[in-house]
Design an enzyme around this catalytic site. Structure first.
Site, PDB file in Angstrom:
ATOM      1  N   HIS A 185       0.863  -1.183   0.000  1.00 41.46           N
ATOM      2  CA  HIS A 185       0.000   0.000   0.000  1.00 41.46           C
ATOM      3  C   HIS A 185       0.896   1.229   0.000  1.00 41.46           C
ATOM      4  CE1 HIS A 185      -3.098   2.861   0.683  1.00 41.46           C
ATOM      5  NE2 HIS A 185      -2.654   3.177   1.882  1.00 41.46           N
ATOM      6  N   ASP A 216       1.142   5.044  -0.187  1.00 46.30           N
ATOM      7  CA  ASP A 216       0.458   6.333  -0.067  1.00 46.30           C
ATOM      8  C   ASP A 216       1.089   7.356  -0.998  1.00 46.30           C
ATOM      9  OD1 ASP A 216      -1.510   5.955   2.078  1.00 46.30           O
ATOM     10  OD2 ASP A 216       0.232   5.555   3.333  1.00 46.30           O
ATOM     11  N   ASP A 235      -7.678   1.639   2.731  1.00 50.38           N
ATOM     12  CA  ASP A 235      -7.133   2.545   3.743  1.00 50.38           C
ATOM     13  C   ASP A 235      -7.957   3.793   4.005  1.00 50.38           C
ATOM     14  OD1 ASP A 235      -5.297   3.204   5.707  1.00 50.38           O
ATOM     15  OD2 ASP A 235      -3.976   4.279   4.347  1.00 50.38           O
ATOM     16  N   HIS A 239      -6.184   9.707  -0.034  1.00 50.10           N
ATOM     17  CA  HIS A 239      -6.813   9.742   1.287  1.00 50.10           C
ATOM     18  C   HIS A 239      -5.933  10.329   2.389  1.00 50.10           C
ATOM     19  CE1 HIS A 239      -4.978   5.690   0.808  1.00 50.10           C
ATOM     20  NE2 HIS A 239      -4.569   5.899   2.050  1.00 50.10           N
TER      21      HIS A 239
END
Length: 915
Positions: A18, A20, A134, A380
């Site tokens: 994941h 970001d 997430d 996000h």
């Protein structure tokens, strides 16, 4: 896909990272420090063994890495994609937030990711799975959009801890989500909430962390193979208790995992070999490399029946007293800037599509930077305001650079003689009454472009130094104007420094749909025009200085309405404090000690000063059916953390019910202290009732048929805490970290390092329930697709003064959502019906629009209908069918090119143009 073995418990091991797109580091920082090595080493491992699989999500990173590869390496990567080893999941530029984002930007950021994948990987690059593991809560509109992308399923991780506990008990972590009452089956989505409500590797198997590796040589003293296998079997059997099929999924990865992919892949490979070897001794556990799409396909083949869900997953709390509702408002200026940047992007895309420039690639490059920057901002930890401060600065810088590049594109608009005007000027600080061009010129032209699908009539305000100016329209008719003195509150703002403006010149403009109108400003003897409204009357209390009554004179509706700025003191006690994510106030909202009211009778404005750092202007425009509240808050003092709200106390009998939008589109009913799918125990009576408000919130009095609606210009948190009450949080400053990873307080320093000031607008409507829907639907679109201003010296002007890109009027309930260049002169068009079923007697009916001769500058010779993400023909989409789903497609008349749009439907077309 390896679908496992029918009589065993199949454990699908999904290798993932994941990544970001900015959070604790900038996008560039993450890429150069970690992400490039993740992609390098993962793809080396995939090429070494065809059984290994890996999924990748964030195209903002993959795009950059791909462009650094040699042609030989690109061919190698394509082979792993074609073999199903490297699978693109989600496929957006980022994994977007679901609370603070607008549906238009969600669609756009996926479209640029989808297009990149389609152009480079063809059919095998088409994502089939939504992967929102997430974001901090989940939106019904996002699920609807995902279904329209053609996704087979949607995977979530973060859901409320009480919701998760209930779903564990009832084995309903996997269910059907009917995400749009209007679209029905077309928006149905198989949804899976991940075990443990997280996307990380299960404890004991994080081989690049502190968990011991698999030591599989029994001849060595530290052999742990049997222990590892026993734990694996126990863990798998435990997880299987909460699921209904003989398939379970383990996410083998976390944030920025696999920077040395060999560590993970080698140990997982050993684990699979050891676990499956036990089958010879009667074990019923089967482990394998897999992907979410393969796992979902296996579930689909099992042909089970699932429960359904109709509401959303907001707000999110991970434990008692930890409602993640502060980020709905965190960093209000960045949220406002993101909306401004999108407005400019839509204008530039439309102009570029109309122009059909010869140097198409150069123009597309100018627009692409803002497209990609906006894609990053949907992340996000970006638009949410939950990154570190220096990362937030970097996000704003990206938008600023993209806007400037887009404005260069604006210069090159060839339609209607706007080309070759490199002397166009733009003013990006008009929200603080600053514009160097209008302050230093007293004879100039204002070109107002309208990206909205309907003609717009509204007032614009220009900062000027003199009140001796005259304004003419394109037919040289003299217009009524008024001059509003720049307020003392504005002059106090650090951002105002250097401005010489003394007045705001206000006048009314009429601008055609997808077109522009030109207005001329000249020196004159000056005069004032008194704005009054035939629709609204506002009454203020002499004693308190606050709004006390709203009257809709046309409808003969009158309500008591006390509107005020108020603030919560941020909690700083025990373990959980207010921060970038969490909103946790100490008690109820308090009043400011004093309010000074000044009525400007000549201009229909009321100035209210609550304190030295909080003020607002309540403004009425002639002919408008709404009034504006322009709030200015900050710098918030550095004594205690505060969370400032705009609060309405009215005589409306709303009971426990209020309504908020989902990403600017659907409207959702909210009931105070209630969740539709479980027995909700509210440990925080204020923040536990906060919901995301992307564009509007309202309350109704069903007995009297009255509705009060407040629309905003950026994402905010909102609620109704008692009967007749509405509240929107507009600014916040905290001095404690909320211990959720950012590791710094939400304390924006501003220009003087004394704290940041924020300014924004609320638009307030009071009307009947029946009439309100058309008003708030249309107004929300106009706010989002606001007219865009540019300026020209009168001596240099040589352009057609009034022009529309549309040949014919578009239905009132239809919006041209997208108009942009695609490939080699093709144009991408999205048409949407933006009313819900049964909302309005006429406007909720299906609409018909013809593509023939729709656009003045574009000669359309043929078209094909695409999915919402534009990456595949609609007729080719074959989503997985579940027991509860039905499918249907709307045909197009081949002779008339008439397109029917049903309520809430978005249809996407690739237009082929005459060369």
């Amino acid at each position: 896909c390896d679908l496992g073995k029918p009589n065993m418990l199949n454990v699908h091991l999904v290798a993932h990272s994941h990544d970001d797109v900015g959070w604790l580091q900038t996008v560039d920082g993450y890429y150069y420090k970690t992400v490039q090595y993740i992609l390098d080493t993962v793809n080396f491992e995939l090429n070494s063994d065809p059984k290994k699989k890996f999924i990748y999500v964030e195209m903002a990173f993959f795009y950059r890495w791909w462009n650094e590869l040699t042609d030989h390496m690109k061919q190698s990567i394509k082979k792993t994609v074609n073999r199903g080893q490297l699978e693109f999941i989600l496929g957006g530029w980022s994994m977007n937030d679901e609370a603070c984002t607008h549906y238009s930007s969600i669609i756009d950021q996926h479209t640029i990711g989808f297009k990149f994948l389609l152009d480079n990987f063809g059919k095998c690059g088409i994502p089939k799975i939504g992967w929102q593991i997430d974001p901090f809560g989940h939106s019904r509109e996002l699920a609807s959009i995902s279904a329209q992308f053609g996704f087979d399923g949607l995977f979530l991780a973060r859901i409320d801890y009480q919701d998760y506990q209930e779903r564990i008990k009832t084995k309903t972590l996997e269910h059907m989500w009917f995400s749009s009452p209007t679209l029905g089956d077309q928006a149905s989505m198989f949804t899976a909430s991940l075990h443990r409500s997280t996307y990380t590797t299960p404890p004991g198997y994080c081989f690049e962390c502190d968990d011991p590796p698999v030591r599989d040589d029994p001849m060595l003293d530290d052999y742990n193979g049997d222990h590892k296998v026993a734990n694996f079997i126990d863990d798998a059997m435990e997880q299987a208790k909460y699921f209904t099929s003989n398939h379970i999924m383990w996410t083998m990865g976390s944030d920025f995992s696999y920077s040395n992919a060999r560590i993970n892949f080698k140990n997982i490979e050993k684990l699979i070999k050891l676990v499956n070897a036990k089958q010879a001794n009667g074990s019923k556990i089967n482990a394998m490399f897999s992907t979410p799409s393969c796992y979902l396909y296996a579930l689909n083949k099992a042909n089970l029946t699932y429960t359904s869900k109709n509401d959303d997953f907001f707000p999110y709390a991970h434990s008692g007293h930890t409602f993640w509702t502060g980020y709905f408002t965190s960093r209000p200026n960045l949220k406002g800037y993101e909306r401004t940047a999108n407005n400019i992007l839509q204008v530039c895309k439309q102009l570029s599509a109309f122009a059909q420039l010869v140097d198409e690639h150069a123009t597309e490059k100018k627009i692409n930077f803002l497209k990609q920057s906006m894609g990053v901002l949907q992340h996000h930890d970006a638009v949410t305001g939950t990154s570190k401060q220096y990362v937030a600065y970097n996000y704003a810088k990206m938008l600023s650079t993209g806007i400037k590049e887009c404005q260069v594109c604006y210069f090159s608009f060839q339609c209607s003689n706007l080309s070759h005007h490199s002397h166009f000027q733009f003013c990006n600080l008009m929200n603080v009454s600053s514009c160097k061009f209008t302050e230093t010129n007293q004879n100039f032209a204002v070109v107002v472009y309208n990206p909205f699908s309907q003609m717009v009539g509204q007032y614009i305000k220009l900062p000027v130094t003199s009140n001796q100016l005259t304004v003419f329209d394109d037919k040289l008719k003299k217009l009524d104007v008024q001059f509003i003195p720049v307020s003392s509150e504005t002059k106090k703002l650090a951002e105002f420094r250097g401005s010489t403006s003394q007045f705001q010149l206000v006048f009314h403009v009429h601008v055609p749909s997808l077109g522009y109108a030109t207005y001329f400003v000249n020196m004159s003897n000056g005069w004032l025009f008194f704005i009054v409204t035939a629709y609204l009357k506002l009454t203020f209390d002499d004693n308190t200085g606050l709004l006390s009554m709203i009257e809709n004179k046309e409808r003969r509706i009158q309500i008591d309405a006390r509107q005020s700025l108020m603030y919560y003191i941020s909690s700083s006690g025990d373990n959980w404090k207010s921060g970038a994510y969490i909103f946790r106030p100490e008690g109820v909202a308090g009043n400011f000690s004093d309010v000074n009211l000044t009525i400007h009778e000549l201009v229909s404005e009321a100035y209210q000063s609550f304190t030295s750092w909080a003020s607002q202007v309540i403004r009425l425009y002639k002919g408008a059916k709404h009034f504006e509240i322009e709030w200015t808050v900050g710098p918030i003092p550095d004594d205690k953390g505060k969370e400032v709200v705009s609060s309405f106390e009215t005589s409306i009998k709303s009971q426990n019910i209020f309504y908020t939008d989902a990403n600017g589109r659907q409207m959702l009913k909210r009931v105070r202290d209630h969740r539709p799918t479980w027995n909700f125990e509210n440990t925080e009576p204020v923040s536990g009732n906060y919901f995301p408000v992307s564009s509007r919130i309202y309350i109704q009095d069903s007995r009297q048929g009255i509705q009060l609606t407040v629309l905003n210009d950026r994402s905010q948190g909102g609620t109704s805490l008692r009967e007749g009450h509405l509240e929107l949080m507009i600014h916040r400053r905290n001095f404690n970290d909320d211990s959720l990873g950012v590791d710094e307080p939400l304390n924006e320093p501003g220009i003087d390092s004394k704290g940041i000031a924020a300014r924004g607008l609320h638009y307030v409507l009071l009307d009947t329930i029946d009439s309100s829907v058309a008003l708030h639907r249309s107004m929300a679109q106009q706010i989002y697709m606001a007219p865009y201003l540019s300026f020209l010296d009168l001596k240099k002007i040589s352009l057609e003064q009034f022009w529309s890109g549309l040949k014919k009027r578009v239905n009132e309930n239809v919006h041209i959502l997208t108009l942009e260049d695609w490939n080699q002169g093709d144009v991408l068009l999205r048409l949407e019906h933006y009313y819900e079923k049964n909302e309005h007697g006429d406007l909720s009916k299906p609409a018909v629009i013809s593509l023939k001769n729709l656009f003045a500058p574009l000669d359309i010779v043929s078209f094909e209908e695409r999915t919402l993400g534009a990456n595949q023909k609609l007729e080719n989409v074959q989503r997985l069918r579940w027991n509860v789903q039905k499918y249907g497609k709307t045909k197009i008349d081949p002779k008339t090119w008439n397109v029917e749009l049903k309520p809430m439907q978005i249809r996407t077309f690739l237009l082929k143009l005459s060369k």
